[in-house]
Scaffold this motif. Sequence first.
Motif: not given
Length: 186
Positions: A69-70, A31-35, A66, A62
């Motif tokens: 996403e990075r 999950m990232k940003g609620g999605r 991250s 988590h």
Amino acid sequence: FSADARRDQRFMASESIISLDIRGAVCVPLMKGGRAIGVLYLTRSTGEFESGILDLLGPVAHLTASGVERARLKEAMLRERSWRATLERFVSNEVVERIVRPEKGERVEFLVENEAAAMYLDWEGLQQEVARLAVGEALPMMNRLSQFCAESVFKELGAIVASSGRGVLAVFGLPDARVDAREAAE
């Protein structure tokens, strides 16, 4: 979480569970940003997962999210840098910004029908005059003229589509329909 996937009703029809003899299965969303941006999926063919595995996988998921996403942000930054480098050769910074980073809610269409105006600045007569000058005088003058043309075109949100020793071809009105193409070309 499934302690014994072979006996779990959710997986009874799954050929991969049976053929790979999977006993334990754990699936945790990234999950990232609620999605959800991915899934962390673990299987085990011998024994069961320990009960504390879910407590451990939460922080691992988590950290993985991250990292994903990075990597996505880095890829987007490199893509934007490449687009900018290409676009800045032909259009003004304002147009580059609108294409690369459109305003919130604005969608940039790359295939649009729009009225445009073209302007050709013919340097043929100028070439004869420049030929009479010494190289040390001609080159700085041509560089200043090229710079002046580019700044003038970009100021009116135009694009230089061709440039040679014979002249410059500029187009106005693309990709921004809000610019009056004929007025900008004058």
